[in-house]
Design a protein around this motif. Sequence first.
Motif, PDB file in Angstrom:
ATOM      1  N   PRO A 147      40.577  41.911  82.329  1.00 30.40           N
ATOM      2  CA  PRO A 147      39.760  41.177  83.297  1.00 30.40           C
ATOM      3  C   PRO A 147      39.931  39.660  83.223  1.00 30.40           C
ATOM      4  CG  PRO A 147      38.456  42.878  82.215  1.00 30.40           C
ATOM      5  CD  PRO A 147      39.762  42.789  81.483  1.00 30.40           C
ATOM      6  N   PHE A 148      40.247  39.131  82.040  1.00 27.02           N
ATOM      7  CA  PHE A 148      40.368  37.678  81.899  1.00 27.02           C
ATOM      8  C   PHE A 148      41.592  37.128  82.625  1.00 27.02           C
ATOM      9  CE2 PHE A 148      37.950  39.070  78.148  1.00 27.02           C
ATOM     10  CZ  PHE A 148      36.837  38.249  78.261  1.00 27.02           C
ATOM     11  N   PHE A 149      42.591  37.979  82.874  1.00 20.95           N
ATOM     12  CA  PHE A 149      43.807  37.529  83.540  1.00 20.95           C
ATOM     13  C   PHE A 149      43.842  37.910  85.018  1.00 20.95           C
ATOM     14  CE2 PHE A 149      45.179  38.295  79.059  1.00 20.95           C
ATOM     15  CZ  PHE A 149      45.458  36.970  78.728  1.00 20.95           C
ATOM     16  N   ASP A 171      47.416  36.939  86.155  1.00 19.57           N
ATOM     17  CA  ASP A 171      48.011  35.676  85.741  1.00 19.57           C
ATOM     18  C   ASP A 171      47.881  35.517  84.232  1.00 19.57           C
ATOM     19  OD1 ASP A 171      48.991  33.156  85.458  1.00 19.57           O
ATOM     20  OD2 ASP A 171      47.392  32.140  86.571  1.00 19.57           O
ATOM     21  N   PHE A 172      49.021  35.634  83.513  1.00 20.97           N
ATOM     22  CA  PHE A 172      49.007  35.515  82.056  1.00 20.97           C
ATOM     23  C   PHE A 172      49.121  34.071  81.585  1.00 20.97           C
ATOM     24  CE2 PHE A 172      50.418  39.866  82.867  1.00 20.97           C
ATOM     25  CZ  PHE A 172      49.577  40.570  82.028  1.00 20.97           C
ATOM     26  N   ARG A 173      49.383  33.157  82.495  1.00 21.84           N
ATOM     27  CA  ARG A 173      49.345  31.701  82.258  1.00 21.84           C
ATOM     28  C   ARG A 173      50.499  31.179  81.411  1.00 21.84           C
ATOM     29  NH1 ARG A 173      44.115  33.540  82.012  1.00 21.84           N
ATOM     30  NH2 ARG A 173      42.724  32.715  83.633  1.00 21.84           N
ATOM     31  N   ASP A 174      50.992  31.926  80.470  1.00 19.64           N
ATOM     32  CA  ASP A 174      52.130  31.458  79.670  1.00 19.64           C
ATOM     33  C   ASP A 174      52.969  32.653  79.240  1.00 19.64           C
ATOM     34  OD1 ASP A 174      51.178  32.440  76.945  1.00 19.64           O
ATOM     35  OD2 ASP A 174      49.555  31.035  77.415  1.00 19.64           O
ATOM     36  N   ASN A 175      54.188  32.334  78.803  1.00 17.72           N
ATOM     37  CA  ASN A 175      55.146  33.384  78.457  1.00 17.72           C
ATOM     38  C   ASN A 175      54.686  34.210  77.259  1.00 17.72           C
ATOM     39  OD1 ASN A 175      57.884  34.615  78.730  1.00 17.72           O
ATOM     40  ND2 ASN A 175      58.141  33.739  76.681  1.00 17.72           N
TER      41      ASN A 175
END
Length: 318
Positions: A147-149, A171-175
């Motif tokens: 849920p946070f992503f 959206d994982f925001r970073d690799n």
Amino acid sequence: MDLCLSIKGVSFLLQTGLGILGNVLVLLAYTHIVCLEPHLLPVDIILCHLAFTNLMLLLTRCVPQTMTVFGLRNLLNDSGCKVVIYSYRIARALSVCITCMLSVFQAVMLAPAGSCWVRLKTRLPGLVIPTFAVLWFINMAVCIAAPFFSIAPRNGTVPAFTLNLGFCYVDFRDNLSYVINGVAVSVRDFVFVGLMLGSSGYILVVLHHHAQKARSIRRSQASAAMETRAAKTVVTLVTLYTVFFGIDNIIWIYMLTVDQVPPVVADMRVWFSSCYASLSPFLIMTSNKKVRNRMMCTTGIDREQPSVNTQDSRETIS
């Protein structure tokens, strides 16, 4: 709507419609069985729970995906995406866990009387419901990050390291987060698929020994047919999941190697990963006598069925 989009839309529509129908029919059949019998056999409880899990998977993933393919936009807000993605992750995890549980349960119940599994065999039926509770708790905890992503689609370009599901973005925001999530999901699935394949292989070995003994002492053909039917059903269920699991993970590994996943690749993964949930109820309906008989009753077909000893542990899925 162009030809490719039409083909994709019809494919998702057929998969979703048939899958929901099949799982609902299995659940209705077991509801009827519960009304006629005081208790369900453990294997029937597992199959019923598998149908519920697959229905949940189709409702939370394929239904919004199908609606998006046909041009519906802004289906969910941020909160809706979090609920739907979280529910889908749990359902997907439970699908492989319960299929593995079914295979392991059958392997233990078919174990020879003199094996080390005898004590577990007597306790196993009472562990089915607690095992469900443990699996739900574990997967709810493991999937808590989803849920946070999850966010609703935004106007403009899709950010890097984002899974574009059409109706929602993950959206994982970073690799690092992107890769860790992908590896964790894959490792969990591979562990359960490995257990599933190992237990199913053991079932085939046991049934092969039973078939050899049947030929040596010339048991009835009905007994041999029952063992063959059980073996075919187990092999088909496990093979069905393994094939689609393999395709799903090949696509998933590719998705982990790119910053932005093309929508067509994400759609392919969704379609293949949902095939098991759509096809397994029809395998249950054709291979399980109780479910098949309930289907015949509802369609007005009345056939005399021989009495079946429900305590026979070998008829675990036939």
